[in-house]
Design a protein around this motif. Structure first.
Motif, PDB file in Angstrom:
ATOM      1  N   LEU A 122       5.200  12.051  -6.670  1.00 45.59           N
ATOM      2  CA  LEU A 122       4.651  10.303  -6.623  1.00 45.59           C
ATOM      3  C   LEU A 122       5.372   9.737  -6.533  1.00 45.59           C
ATOM      4  O   LEU A 122       4.911   8.503  -5.328  1.00 45.59           O
ATOM      5  CB  LEU A 122       3.138  10.964  -6.518  1.00 45.59           C
ATOM      6  N   LEU A 123       5.084   9.224  -7.386  1.00 38.70           N
ATOM      7  CA  LEU A 123       5.534   7.630  -7.752  1.00 38.70           C
ATOM      8  C   LEU A 123       7.449   7.060  -7.024  1.00 38.70           C
ATOM      9  O   LEU A 123       7.254   6.692  -6.725  1.00 38.70           O
ATOM     10  CB  LEU A 123       5.946   7.560  -9.626  1.00 38.70           C
TER      11      LEU A 123
ATOM     12  N   ILE B 299      -0.673   0.708  -6.418  1.00 44.59           N
ATOM     13  CA  ILE B 299      -0.790   1.888  -7.175  1.00 44.59           C
ATOM     14  C   ILE B 299       0.302   2.855  -8.385  1.00 44.59           C
ATOM     15  O   ILE B 299       0.274   3.625  -9.119  1.00 44.59           O
ATOM     16  CB  ILE B 299      -1.051   3.050  -5.949  1.00 44.59           C
ATOM     17  N   ARG B 300       1.319   1.415  -7.968  1.00 45.07           N
ATOM     18  CA  ARG B 300       2.454   2.404  -9.135  1.00 45.07           C
ATOM     19  C   ARG B 300       1.857   2.351 -10.730  1.00 45.07           C
ATOM     20  O   ARG B 300       2.826   2.925 -11.085  1.00 45.07           O
ATOM     21  CB  ARG B 300       3.753   1.332  -8.765  1.00 45.07           C
TER      22      ARG B 300
ATOM     23  N   SER C 275       1.681  -0.201  -2.157  1.00 46.10           N
ATOM     24  CA  SER C 275       1.666   0.495  -3.155  1.00 46.10           C
ATOM     25  C   SER C 275       2.404  -0.203  -4.207  1.00 46.10           C
ATOM     26  O   SER C 275       2.675   0.765  -4.848  1.00 46.10           O
ATOM     27  CB  SER C 275       2.902   1.406  -1.913  1.00 46.10           C
ATOM     28  N   HIS C 276       2.156  -1.198  -4.550  1.00 43.38           N
ATOM     29  CA  HIS C 276       2.850  -1.675  -5.337  1.00 43.38           C
ATOM     30  C   HIS C 276       1.414  -1.616  -6.884  1.00 43.38           C
ATOM     31  O   HIS C 276       1.574  -1.749  -7.593  1.00 43.38           O
ATOM     32  CB  HIS C 276       2.814  -3.571  -5.561  1.00 43.38           C
TER      33      HIS C 276
ATOM     34  N   MET D 202       0.058   5.250 -11.798  1.00 42.97           N
ATOM     35  CA  MET D 202       0.875   6.320 -11.920  1.00 42.97           C
ATOM     36  C   MET D 202       1.632   6.061 -13.347  1.00 42.97           C
ATOM     37  O   MET D 202       2.357   7.329 -13.676  1.00 42.97           O
ATOM     38  CB  MET D 202       1.297   5.735 -10.204  1.00 42.97           C
TER      39      MET D 202
ATOM     40  N   LEU E  59       6.034   6.065  -3.729  1.00 38.89           N
ATOM     41  CA  LEU E  59       5.649   5.233  -3.858  1.00 38.89           C
ATOM     42  C   LEU E  59       6.523   3.889  -3.546  1.00 38.89           C
ATOM     43  O   LEU E  59       6.540   3.358  -3.242  1.00 38.89           O
ATOM     44  CB  LEU E  59       5.210   4.951  -4.997  1.00 38.89           C
ATOM     45  N   ASN E  60       7.776   4.195  -3.915  1.00 30.49           N
ATOM     46  CA  ASN E  60       8.498   3.404  -4.688  1.00 30.49           C
ATOM     47  C   ASN E  60       9.298   2.887  -3.174  1.00 30.49           C
ATOM     48  O   ASN E  60       9.627   2.164  -2.718  1.00 30.49           O
ATOM     49  CB  ASN E  60       9.105   3.834  -5.182  1.00 30.49           C
TER      50      ASN E  60
ATOM     51  N   LEU F 140       7.325   1.420  -0.854  1.00 31.83           N
ATOM     52  CA  LEU F 140       7.258  -0.317  -1.026  1.00 31.83           C
ATOM     53  C   LEU F 140       7.949  -1.007  -0.729  1.00 31.83           C
ATOM     54  O   LEU F 140       7.801  -1.729  -0.113  1.00 31.83           O
ATOM     55  CB  LEU F 140       6.924  -0.210  -2.591  1.00 31.83           C
TER      56      LEU F 140
END
Ligand code: ADP
Length: 254
Positions: free
Chosen positions: A61-62, A24-25, A21-22, A28, A65-66, A69
Motif C-alpha cells: 500500500l505504501l 496518508i503516508r 497520498s502525502h 501508513m 501511495l508513493n 504521489l
C-alpha cells in the motif's frame, strides 16, 4: 476556453491526490513501524504469519501511495528536479545493489556496468534517475525467468553545457505482444494475460518513468517481442559539470 477549464480541473484533481497520498503516508509509516515492533516480540507461529501478512500488505500500500504521489505531483506541476553533481556509476551501483537479491533469487544475471561515458559526473537529479532505473530494472527482473538483465549507457550528444545521455535496460524475458505495447506507458495499464500477469504491481511504473524522462528533456521507447525479451531505451538531458560543481562535490564528499 472549455479545454482550459478541463486542464485546470485535471490539475486540481492531481494536486488533491498529491496532498492526500502525502498525508496518508504518515500514518501508513506508523502502521509499518508498529508491525515491525510487533514482529520483534515473541509471537506464536500463527500470529507471526498474520503480522507478516499485514506488513506485506502495508508495504505494498505504501509503495502504491508513493507511485500515486509521484504521478500526481508531475501532473499538477509540483514535481521539481534537483540539480546537483550526479555520479552515474554510483546510481548504477545503487540500482544493482537494490535489486541484486531479486535477481539472484531467480537465478538471473544482473549487470549494470558504468561504461561508455566520457564523464563520470554530470549534473542532475540522481534520485529521479535512480527511480527510473529501479522501475525498469525491477520490471525486467520481474518478467524474466532465465537469462540476464543488462543496463547500458552512452552519451548521444552535447550542446554547450548540456549532454544528452541514453540508457537501455535489456532483458531476456517473456516479452510483450505488439498489441499491448502502445498502452503500457499509460497509467494503470498492465498486460493482463495469465502467462504474464505474475507479480502484483500498480501499472503505474512505466507511466511514472515516461513522465520523469520527459521532465528531464528525454524520450522513452520500448522494443519487445514475445519470447525474445524486452528493451526499454530512454534519453535524458543532464548538465556538464562546471568547476563550481566539482568543488561543491569535493566539499560535501564524506
Ligand atoms: P507494474 O506495476 O504492473 O509493473 P508497469 O507500468 O511498470 O506496472 O508495467 C506495466 C506492464 O507492462 C506490466 O504489468 C507488464 O505486463 C508489462 N511489462 C513492463 N515491463 C516489462 C518487461 N520488461 N517484460 C515484459 N513485460 C513488461
Amino acid at each position: 476556453h472549455s479545454q482550459e477549464l478541463a486542464l485546470q480541473a485535471q490539475k486540481t484533481q492531481a494536486a488533491f491526490l498529491a496532498n492526500m497520498s502525502h498525508e496518508i503516508r504518515t500514518p501508513m509509516n506508523g502502521v509499518l513501524g508498529t508491525l515491525d515492533l510487533l514482529l520483534d516480540t515473541e509471537l506464536k507461529p500463527e500470529q507471526h504469519q498474520l503480522a507478516s501478512a499485514s506488513k506485506r500488505s502495508a508495504a505494498s500500500l505504501l509503495s502504491l501511495l508513493n507511485d500515486i504521489l509521484d504521478i500526481s505531483k508531475v501532473e499538477s506541476g509540483q514535481m521539481t528536479l534537483r540539480r546537483s553533481p550526479l555520479e552515474i556509476a554510483d546510481v548504477l551501483a545503487d540500482v544493482e545493489a537494490a535489486l541484486a537479491f531479486d535477481a539472484q533469487s531467480k537465478n538471473i544475471e544482473l549487470r549494470c556496468p558504468a561504461e561508455g561515458l566520457p564523464e563520470s559526473v554530470y549534473v542532475g537529479d540522481s534520485v529521479r534517475l535512480r527511480q527510473i532505473l529501479l522501475n525498469l530494472v525491477g520490471n525486467a527482473i520481474k518478467f524474466t525467468d532465465v537469462g540476464h538483465v543488462k543496463v547500458t549507457c552512452r552519451e548521444l550528444s552535447r550542446t554547450g553545457q548540456v549532454a544528452t545521455l541514453e540508457f537501455a535496460v535489456k532483458d531476456t524475458g517473456v516479452g510483450i505482444a505488439p498489441e499491448h505495447q502502445k498502452n503500457l506507458f499509460k497509467r494503470f495499464t498492465q498486460v493482463d494475460s495469465s502467462s504474464t500477469r505474475r507479480a502484483q504491481g500498480s501499472g503505474l511504473g512505466l507511466a511514472i518513468v515516461k513522465e520523469l524522462v520527459e521532465l528531464m528533456g528525454g524520450q522513452v521507447r520500448l522494443h519487445s517481442e514475445p519470447g525474445n525479451g524486452t528493451e526499454v531505451v530512454f534519453s535524458l538531458k543532464l548538465g556538464l559539470p562546471t568547476l563550481s560543481d566539482s568543488t561543491e562535490r569535493d566539499q560535501f564528499a564524506p
